[in-house]
Write a protein that holds these residues in place. Structure first.
Motif, PDB file in Angstrom:
ATOM      1  N   ALA A 161       0.938  -1.249   0.145  1.00  0.00           N
ATOM      2  CA  ALA A 161      -0.023  -0.121   0.170  1.00  0.00           C
ATOM      3  C   ALA A 161       0.949   0.934   0.235  1.00  0.00           C
ATOM      4  N   GLY A 162       0.498   1.712  -0.972  1.00  0.00           N
ATOM      5  CA  GLY A 162       1.057   3.751  -0.963  1.00  0.00           C
ATOM      6  C   GLY A 162       2.481   3.566  -1.664  1.00  0.00           C
ATOM      7  N   PRO A 163       3.090   4.916  -0.924  1.00  0.00           N
ATOM      8  CA  PRO A 163       3.427   5.941  -0.519  1.00  0.00           C
ATOM      9  C   PRO A 163       2.137   6.746  -1.641  1.00  0.00           C
ATOM     10  N   LEU A 164       1.370   7.467  -0.819  1.00  0.00           N
ATOM     11  CA  LEU A 164       0.481   8.653  -1.467  1.00  0.00           C
ATOM     12  C   LEU A 164       1.037   9.689  -1.036  1.00  0.00           C
ATOM     13  N   HIS A 165       1.252  10.799  -1.682  1.00  0.00           N
ATOM     14  CA  HIS A 165       1.575  12.150  -1.503  1.00  0.00           C
ATOM     15  C   HIS A 165       0.563  12.872  -1.228  1.00  0.00           C
ATOM     16  N   VAL A 166       0.083  13.584   0.506  1.00  0.00           N
ATOM     17  CA  VAL A 166      -0.256  14.198   0.807  1.00  0.00           C
ATOM     18  C   VAL A 166       0.011  15.718   0.498  1.00  0.00           C
ATOM     19  N   ASP A 167      -1.218  16.403  -0.327  1.00  0.00           N
ATOM     20  CA  ASP A 167      -0.843  17.989  -0.056  1.00  0.00           C
ATOM     21  C   ASP A 167      -1.284  18.708   1.383  1.00  0.00           C
ATOM     22  N   GLU A 168       0.002  19.669   1.231  1.00  0.00           N
ATOM     23  CA  GLU A 168       0.158  20.377   3.003  1.00  0.00           C
ATOM     24  C   GLU A 168      -0.835  21.613   2.858  1.00  0.00           C
ATOM     25  N   ALA A 169      -1.039  22.125   1.213  1.00  0.00           N
ATOM     26  CA  ALA A 169      -2.392  22.837   2.404  1.00  0.00           C
ATOM     27  C   ALA A 169      -3.413  22.212   1.775  1.00  0.00           C
ATOM     28  N   ALA A 170      -3.969  21.266   1.404  1.00  0.00           N
ATOM     29  CA  ALA A 170      -5.181  20.830   1.926  1.00  0.00           C
ATOM     30  C   ALA A 170      -5.665  20.197   2.936  1.00  0.00           C
ATOM     31  N   VAL A 171      -3.874  19.676   3.876  1.00  0.00           N
ATOM     32  CA  VAL A 171      -3.783  19.377   5.345  1.00  0.00           C
ATOM     33  C   VAL A 171      -3.876  20.471   6.340  1.00  0.00           C
ATOM     34  N   GLN A 172      -3.909  21.496   5.862  1.00  0.00           N
ATOM     35  CA  GLN A 172      -3.847  22.819   6.588  1.00  0.00           C
ATOM     36  C   GLN A 172      -5.640  23.431   6.465  1.00  0.00           C
ATOM     37  N   VAL A 174      -8.285  20.938   5.813  1.00  0.00           N
ATOM     38  CA  VAL A 174      -9.374  19.924   6.662  1.00  0.00           C
ATOM     39  C   VAL A 174      -8.616  20.085   7.592  1.00  0.00           C
ATOM     40  N   VAL A 175      -7.786  20.320   8.388  1.00  0.00           N
ATOM     41  CA  VAL A 175      -7.096  21.097   9.924  1.00  0.00           C
ATOM     42  C   VAL A 175      -8.000  22.007  10.382  1.00  0.00           C
ATOM     43  N   GLU A 176      -8.266  23.001   9.611  1.00  0.00           N
ATOM     44  CA  GLU A 176      -9.287  24.676  10.079  1.00  0.00           C
ATOM     45  C   GLU A 176     -10.519  24.183   9.980  1.00  0.00           C
ATOM     46  N   GLN A 177     -10.819  22.890   8.981  1.00  0.00           N
ATOM     47  CA  GLN A 177     -12.790  22.405   8.448  1.00  0.00           C
ATOM     48  C   GLN A 177     -12.805  21.518  10.031  1.00  0.00           C
ATOM     49  N   LEU A 178     -11.882  21.218  10.520  1.00  0.00           N
ATOM     50  CA  LEU A 178     -12.212  20.319  12.138  1.00  0.00           C
ATOM     51  C   LEU A 178     -12.200  20.868  13.155  1.00  0.00           C
ATOM     52  N   ALA A 179     -10.999  22.011  13.124  1.00  0.00           N
ATOM     53  CA  ALA A 179     -11.164  23.032  14.251  1.00  0.00           C
ATOM     54  C   ALA A 179     -12.442  23.001  14.500  1.00  0.00           C
ATOM     55  N   GLY A 180     -13.534  23.946  12.951  1.00  0.00           N
ATOM     56  CA  GLY A 180     -14.755  24.646  13.320  1.00  0.00           C
ATOM     57  C   GLY A 180     -16.155  23.987  13.470  1.00  0.00           C
ATOM     58  N   HIS A 181     -16.269  22.470  13.291  1.00  0.00           N
ATOM     59  CA  HIS A 181     -16.498  21.589  13.951  1.00  0.00           C
ATOM     60  C   HIS A 181     -16.127  20.869  15.160  1.00  0.00           C
ATOM     61  N   LYS A 182     -15.236  21.265  15.472  1.00  0.00           N
ATOM     62  CA  LYS A 182     -14.731  20.858  17.145  1.00  0.00           C
ATOM     63  C   LYS A 182     -14.715  19.152  17.151  1.00  0.00           C
ATOM     64  N   ILE A 183     -14.125  18.630  15.815  1.00  0.00           N
ATOM     65  CA  ILE A 183     -13.761  17.423  16.390  1.00  0.00           C
ATOM     66  C   ILE A 183     -12.589  17.229  16.790  1.00  0.00           C
ATOM     67  N   ASN A 184     -11.931  16.263  17.718  1.00  0.00           N
ATOM     68  CA  ASN A 184     -11.199  15.927  18.269  1.00  0.00           C
ATOM     69  C   ASN A 184     -10.639  14.574  17.521  1.00  0.00           C
ATOM     70  N   GLU A 255      -8.234  17.069  -1.299  1.00  0.00           N
ATOM     71  CA  GLU A 255      -9.040  17.826   0.701  1.00  0.00           C
ATOM     72  C   GLU A 255      -9.441  16.034   1.359  1.00  0.00           C
ATOM     73  N   LEU A 256      -9.571  14.845   0.235  1.00  0.00           N
ATOM     74  CA  LEU A 256     -10.394  13.587   1.101  1.00  0.00           C
ATOM     75  C   LEU A 256      -9.297  13.434   1.496  1.00  0.00           C
ATOM     76  N   VAL A 257      -8.068  13.070   0.642  1.00  0.00           N
ATOM     77  CA  VAL A 257      -6.952  12.408   1.154  1.00  0.00           C
ATOM     78  C   VAL A 257      -6.120  12.852   1.980  1.00  0.00           C
ATOM     79  N   ALA A 258      -6.326  14.527   2.421  1.00  0.00           N
ATOM     80  CA  ALA A 258      -5.777  14.977   3.858  1.00  0.00           C
ATOM     81  C   ALA A 258      -7.218  14.888   4.813  1.00  0.00           C
ATOM     82  N   LEU A 259      -8.496  14.232   4.310  1.00  0.00           N
ATOM     83  CA  LEU A 259      -8.835  14.447   5.717  1.00  0.00           C
ATOM     84  C   LEU A 259      -8.689  12.427   6.282  1.00  0.00           C
ATOM     85  N   LEU A 260      -8.445  11.210   5.721  1.00  0.00           N
ATOM     86  CA  LEU A 260      -8.397  10.385   5.677  1.00  0.00           C
ATOM     87  C   LEU A 260      -6.915  10.212   5.856  1.00  0.00           C
ATOM     88  N   ASP A 261      -5.771  11.365   5.800  1.00  0.00           N
ATOM     89  CA  ASP A 261      -4.506  11.464   6.437  1.00  0.00           C
ATOM     90  C   ASP A 261      -4.491  11.617   7.849  1.00  0.00           C
TER      91      ASP A 261
END
Length: 361
Positions: A161-172, A174-184, A255-261
């Motif tokens: 499996a992999g490796p699969l590249h994860v886009d850093e801008a997409a990660v950022q 997604v992290v902001e969206q997770l914080a907005g939804h208060k998901i830990n 962004e989906l890749v970033a979320l799953l990461d």
């Protein structure tokens, strides 16, 4: 050395072929590797450090065009494809479509599957090095690696499996969206959808699973979707949890890749997001009905593959009169048990890491 990989679709199959890049790179770190892929799946390859160029085709769109326009688009791509001369071409798809572009490419050695393993016989006309598969090549990733090993012998074993590249801008984002939804954390993602209806787990089962995840583990699942059918299912799961489950907004493929990461665990059927999760190192619980879990599913201690117990499972049928029974044949108890085992394993591993860190400081 210039190398061309032909693996055009679908999303999960493209992901399964990624270990070929790692295998070649360990032997020839300076090789220029190009990849022919259908346009919708190209973003998942973008930014991969082992790829030189991604050559995208749009065959589904081309078929909607008038004949002469379609031929013009195809010929333009073929001229681009033939601009480079490849030392080796690897057709790891094995159907007529991939065979066409393998045949049209300029390359001396063209590797593909033999007549027993090829998916469509016209593909045999495109290759001059045909690879037989052994007993250890049952998994779809191992099938692709077998072609690579035949072309480039002597390499070490690589993870399937992999490796699969994860886009850093997409990660950022997604992290902001997770914080907005208060998901830990732990972050558990549910993906209901698949390309075949006969691969789907029943919505009722998803609803029960979401409720039990909340009640027994205190975790509200994040629900991803890719089309209106999947969105409707996500809404039904959301409503069954009195709004506690989170419907994730549909974003880009990176962004989906970033979320799953970012996730700790992903639950789904035989579908692209499950294979993406495995490729970025996220644990999975995967549900298999008409397809073979051992052939298609993520492997390793961090994954749990659940196969329908019905005697007709792995039938590869896209339509079936027994669909409702089959869609419920994997029990909610089995899935919740698999989730609990993986979460417990992660918790134990994290505790060991903390102890090790404390002992060294």
């Amino acid at each position: 050395m210039k190398i061309l990989i032909v693996k055009m679709s679908a999303l999960g199959d493209v992901i399964h072929a990624l270990p070929v890049l790692r295998y070649i790179h360990q032997l020839y770190p300076d090789a220029e590797i190009d990849w022919v892929v259908e346009d919708p799946f190209a973003p998942v390859l973008a930014g991969h450090p082992d790829l030189h160029e991604i050559l995208t085709v749009r065959t589904k769109y081309w078929r909607t065009l008038p004949t002469m326009t379609m031929l013009g688009k195809a010929l333009k791509f073929i001229r681009r494809l033939r601009r480079d001369h490849y030392d080796v071409v690897l057709d790891v798809q094995g159907n007529s479509k991939s065979g066409l572009f393998t045949l049209m490419s300029r390359g001396g050695k063209k590797y593909g599957f033999d007549r027993h393993q090829v998916r469509e016989w016209p593909n045999l006309l495109a290759t001059n090095k045909r690879v037989s598969l052994g007993e250890g090549d049952h998994h779809i990733a191992q099938r692709a690696l077998a072609v690579a090993r035949a072309a480039f012998p002597g390499g070490n074993d690589v993870p399937q499996a992999g490796p699969l590249h994860v886009d850093e801008a997409a990660v950022q984002r997604v992290v902001e969206q997770l914080a907005g939804h208060k998901i830990n954390h732990p972050l558990v993602v549910f993906h209901y959808g698949t390309t075949w209806d006969t691969k789907l787990w029943n919505v009722d089962c998803w609803q029960q699973l979401a409720g039990r995840l909340i009640d027994e583990f205190g975790i509200a699942p994040v629900l991803t979707w890719g089309n209106e059918q999947e969105r409707s299912a996500a809404e039904a799961i959301h409503e069954a949890t009195s709004g506690r489950a989170v419907i994730w907004p549909r974003g880009t493929l990176p962004e989906l890749v970033a979320l799953l990461d970012q996730a700790d665990l992903v639950v789904g059927g035989d579908t692209g997001p499950i294979h993406i999760a495995a490729a970025v190192g996220t644990s999975t619980v995967s549900l298999f009905r008409v397809t073979d879990a051992e052939r298609n599913g993520p492997a390793g201690v961090e994954h749990r593959r659940l196969q329908s117990p019905l005697p007709c499972a792995m039938c590869l049928r896209k339509h079936c009169d027994e669909d409702d029974q089959c869609s419920r044949s994997i029990s909610v108890d089995e899935v919740i048990s698999a989730i609990g085992a993986l979460l417990a394993m992660q918790k134990s591993s994290q505790a060991e890491e903390r102890e090790s860190y404390a002992g060294n400081h």
